[in-house]
Each structure stands twice: as structure tokens, then as C-alpha cells.
Design an enzyme around this catalytic site. Structure first.
Site, PDB file in Angstrom:
ATOM      1  N   GLN A   9      43.286  34.339  43.272  1.00 36.08           N
ATOM      2  CA  GLN A   9      42.763  34.607  44.610  1.00 36.08           C
ATOM      3  C   GLN A   9      41.396  33.958  44.780  1.00 36.08           C
ATOM      4  OE1 GLN A   9      43.344  38.677  45.534  1.00 36.08           O
ATOM      5  NE2 GLN A   9      42.302  38.612  47.493  1.00 36.08           N
ATOM      6  N   SER A  90      43.447  35.584  36.552  1.00 39.95           N
ATOM      7  CA  SER A  90      43.706  36.824  37.298  1.00 39.95           C
ATOM      8  C   SER A  90      45.114  36.805  37.889  1.00 39.95           C
ATOM      9  CB  SER A  90      42.621  37.019  38.369  1.00 39.95           C
ATOM     10  OG  SER A  90      42.735  38.286  38.970  1.00 39.95           O
ATOM     11  N   LEU A  91      45.237  36.775  39.210  1.00 41.99           N
ATOM     12  CA  LEU A  91      46.557  36.708  39.848  1.00 41.99           C
ATOM     13  C   LEU A  91      47.385  35.546  39.300  1.00 41.99           C
ATOM     14  CD1 LEU A  91      48.574  37.417  42.201  1.00 41.99           C
ATOM     15  CD2 LEU A  91      47.341  35.685  43.501  1.00 41.99           C
ATOM     16  N   ARG A 115      50.634  44.900  44.398  1.00 38.27           N
ATOM     17  CA  ARG A 115      49.371  44.888  43.654  1.00 38.27           C
ATOM     18  C   ARG A 115      48.190  44.780  44.606  1.00 38.27           C
ATOM     19  NH1 ARG A 115      46.231  40.506  41.349  1.00 38.27           N
ATOM     20  NH2 ARG A 115      45.357  40.964  39.267  1.00 38.27           N
ATOM     21  N   HIS A 202      39.096  44.013  38.427  1.00 36.74           N
ATOM     22  CA  HIS A 202      38.763  43.825  37.010  1.00 36.74           C
ATOM     23  C   HIS A 202      37.620  44.706  36.530  1.00 36.74           C
ATOM     24  CE1 HIS A 202      41.679  40.693  36.990  1.00 36.74           C
ATOM     25  NE2 HIS A 202      41.015  39.941  37.823  1.00 36.74           N
ATOM     26  N   GLN A 251      45.083  44.363  32.995  1.00 35.79           N
ATOM     27  CA  GLN A 251      44.264  43.291  33.564  1.00 35.79           C
ATOM     28  C   GLN A 251      43.455  43.752  34.767  1.00 35.79           C
ATOM     29  OE1 GLN A 251      45.465  40.619  36.643  1.00 35.79           O
ATOM     30  NE2 GLN A 251      45.880  39.045  35.121  1.00 35.79           N
TER      31      GLN A 251
END
Length: 317
Positions: A9, A90-91, A115, A202, A251
Site C-alpha cells: 500500500q 507488507s500487503l 484485511r 504493523h 504481520q
């Protein structure tokens, strides 16, 4: 040998992959699959906006997942070889897992949309956020966040993305975040600014979202990937579906260790890193982390051809 990476993202933009779609039919085909899974026209959103809607977390996440997978499918359709190792920021970890067979695309698209909702529900709008700190070492930023978090009236803030030397993202409650930004500037940060994302991902504030995501992940099939994938939570690979689910759930409330990820890719033999998806964020970070790595991105027809030629001609080893 080369490493494959997938952005997360923040790399989204109106019109992304429009040029690649003209050179490669897999782009539109991938977005059509996503549209069918989601029940709305994802390609139209990506190409036409509005930007506010594309930047909404639950829309951004499936859009970026589809973009990363589409770019990878273009690579495969042109005869591109498999990498020796892969990772996503991340994503982007979900994009990597789809690309290398651990997740079914439709399952992953629906999961990341959920999510995004879970993340936004965990912290009310404007109650938290993310900031970039540039020019301080990791230890200074961690200590600064710990000091702020001890002041209970401000709330929690922590270092969440260790992206490159001197570049760390922090996230947390709005008051704590603002205090950390001000203190970072006082101790010599070259830059300390909020980023346009209202969800403090996070960090421990994502605990409620983690619990919901665990339930969602438990309902889908997860297979061992065909290529080793380094997970954000600890820069380790996972041998089975259960441990991959644990890594994906963990995560959300754990830092992204991207600097160590790139270092580990080099240790595993990768001399070239190819970023699949819009933007060049990970390409730029790789060059800052290790100037010896050949970093490039695949986001349009020209960059696809250049990356294919570089890897096929042995730039990746």
C-alpha cells in the site's frame, strides 16, 4: 539469480498499469478475475478513480494485490524464469504468495479486502496514523518511540517499517505520533512527516484486526510456495500452510523488516531484484540498502522487456 519483490500500500495511483495492459493481456484478465471475486469493477476504479476511493484501505489492498499478480503473470507469459527467492512489502506479501502458488488469487483478493476493513475498524479514523522518519538510525527511532509510549496520556507509538539505512516508518495513536515527529526533528531527523494513511499498521494497535484476520485466514487453503518467500515478521521462510497463516496474521501487529529482507536475498544468491507492480519504491530502497544489487521494476511494457533481458542475459547471475 534474481529475487522477486512486490510492493504494498502506498504505491497505488490512478491509471497504474494502463501501459502494461496494452502490452500484456494478462493485466486485464487478472483484474477481471478480481472484479468477479469482489463484486465491483476493480479495473475501472484503478483507471478512473476517484482517488479518494482508491486510497481507501479496503479498496487499495485488492487493487495492489491484483497489480502485483498481473505484473508477475506478464513476466511468466513472456518466458520469464522463476526467482531464487521472493518477498513482498507488507500487503505485497500476499502478492508473492499468490504468484508462487501458496494462495488462490480469488481467496487472496477477498482476504485482503477484509484485511483492509479490519485494519480501519481497529482504530477509529483520525485516531492513529503513520509517519516517515529520515536521517536517524534505527536504534534512535526505537528509543524515541519507547520514550513517548511511556507517557500514558499520549498513547502508543512504535517503529514499524525498517525500510533502509536512515529510513524508518513509525505508527501509533495520533497524539503519540505527533509527539514522536516533533522529538525526531529536535534530535536531528532530516525529515519527519505524516504519511497519507490513517491506519497505524504493523504496531500493537492492530491486535483487534489480527484476531479477525486469523479467523478469515483459517477459512482458506494455504499451500507451500513453489519459491522460498521471506516473511515480513521475521525474514524467514515457512514450510506449510499453518505457519504461513501465522506469519500473515502476525504481520499486522509486527514491524516490516525490509532492510534485512534485502540483505537476506543477497545472502541467498540474488544479484538482481525485480519489483513487480506499480511504482519503484522497493527498487529505490534496494539501491539504498545495497548498491551492489541490480534493482529494476516491471510496471509497463518497456520495463518488462528491460527486466527480462537483464535477467535472461545473466545480470541476475
Amino acid at each position: 539469480m534474481f529475487a522477486a519483490t512486490f510492493p504494498g500500500q502506498g504505491s497505488q495511483s490512478i491509471g497504474m498499469l494502463s501501459e502494461l495492459s496494452q502490452a500484456c493481456t494478462e493485466v486485464r484478465e487478472t483484474f477481471e478475475e478480481a472484479t468477479h471475486a469482489l463484486g465491483f469493477d476493480l479495473w475501472s476504479l484503478v483507471q478512473e478513480g476517484p482517488e479518494r476511493r482508491l486510497n481507501a484501505t479496503e479498496q487499495t489492498q485488492p487493487a495492489m494485490l491484483a497489480a502485483g499478480v498481473a505484473a508477475w503473470r506478464c513476466w511468466v507469459s513472456r518466458g520469464g524464469v522463476l526467482p531464487c527467492v521472493a518477498a513482498g512489502h507488507s500487503l505485497g506479501e500476499y502478492s508473492a504468495l499468490v504468484a508462487f502458488g501458496a494462495l488462490e488469487f480469488a481467496d487472496a483478493i477477498r482476504t485482503v479486502a477484509a484485511r483492509g476493513r479490519f485494519m480501519q475498524e481497529a482504530v477509529p479514523e483520525n485516531a492513529g496514523g503513520i509517519a516517515a522518519i529520515v536521517g536517524l538510525d534505527d536504534e534512535t527511532v526505537v528509543a524515541l518511540c519507547d520514550e513517548i509510549s511511556e507517557r500514558a496520556e499520549l498513547g502508543h507509538v512504535s517503529a514499524v517499517n525498517f525500510n533502509a539505512p536512515g529510513q524508518v516508518a513509525i505508527a501509533g495513536a495520533s497524539r503519540a505520533l505527533d509527539a514522536a515527529i516533533a522529538q525526531a526533528r529536535e534530535v536531528g531527523a532530516r525529515r519527519a512527516i505524516r504519511l497519507p494513511m490513517s491506519v497505524p499498521v504493523h504496531c500493537p494497535l492492530m491486535a483487534p484486526a489480527t484476531r479477525k484476520l486469523e479467523a478469515t485466514l483459517g477459512a482458506i487453503r494455504v499451500h507451500p510456495p513453489t519459491v522460498p518467500i521471506l516473511h515480513n515478521v521475521d525474514v524467514e521462510t515457512r514450510p506449510d500452510g499453518a505457519s504461513i497463516r501465522d506469519a500473515l496474521a502476525g504481520q499486522l501487529a509486527s514491524p516490516v523488516r525490509w532492510r534485512q529482507t534485502v540483505i537476506t536475498m543477497r545472502e541467498r544468491g540474488a544479484t538482481t531484484m525485480v519489483e513487480f507492480g506499480p511504482g519503484r519504491v522497493l527498487t529505490g530502497l534496494a539501491r539504498r540498502i545495497d548498491r551492489g544489487i541490480a534493482a529494476m521494476s516491471v510496471h509497463d511494457g518497456e520495463s518488462l522487456d528491460a527486466a527480462l533481458q537483464a535477467v535472461m542475459n545473466g545480470a541476475g547471475g
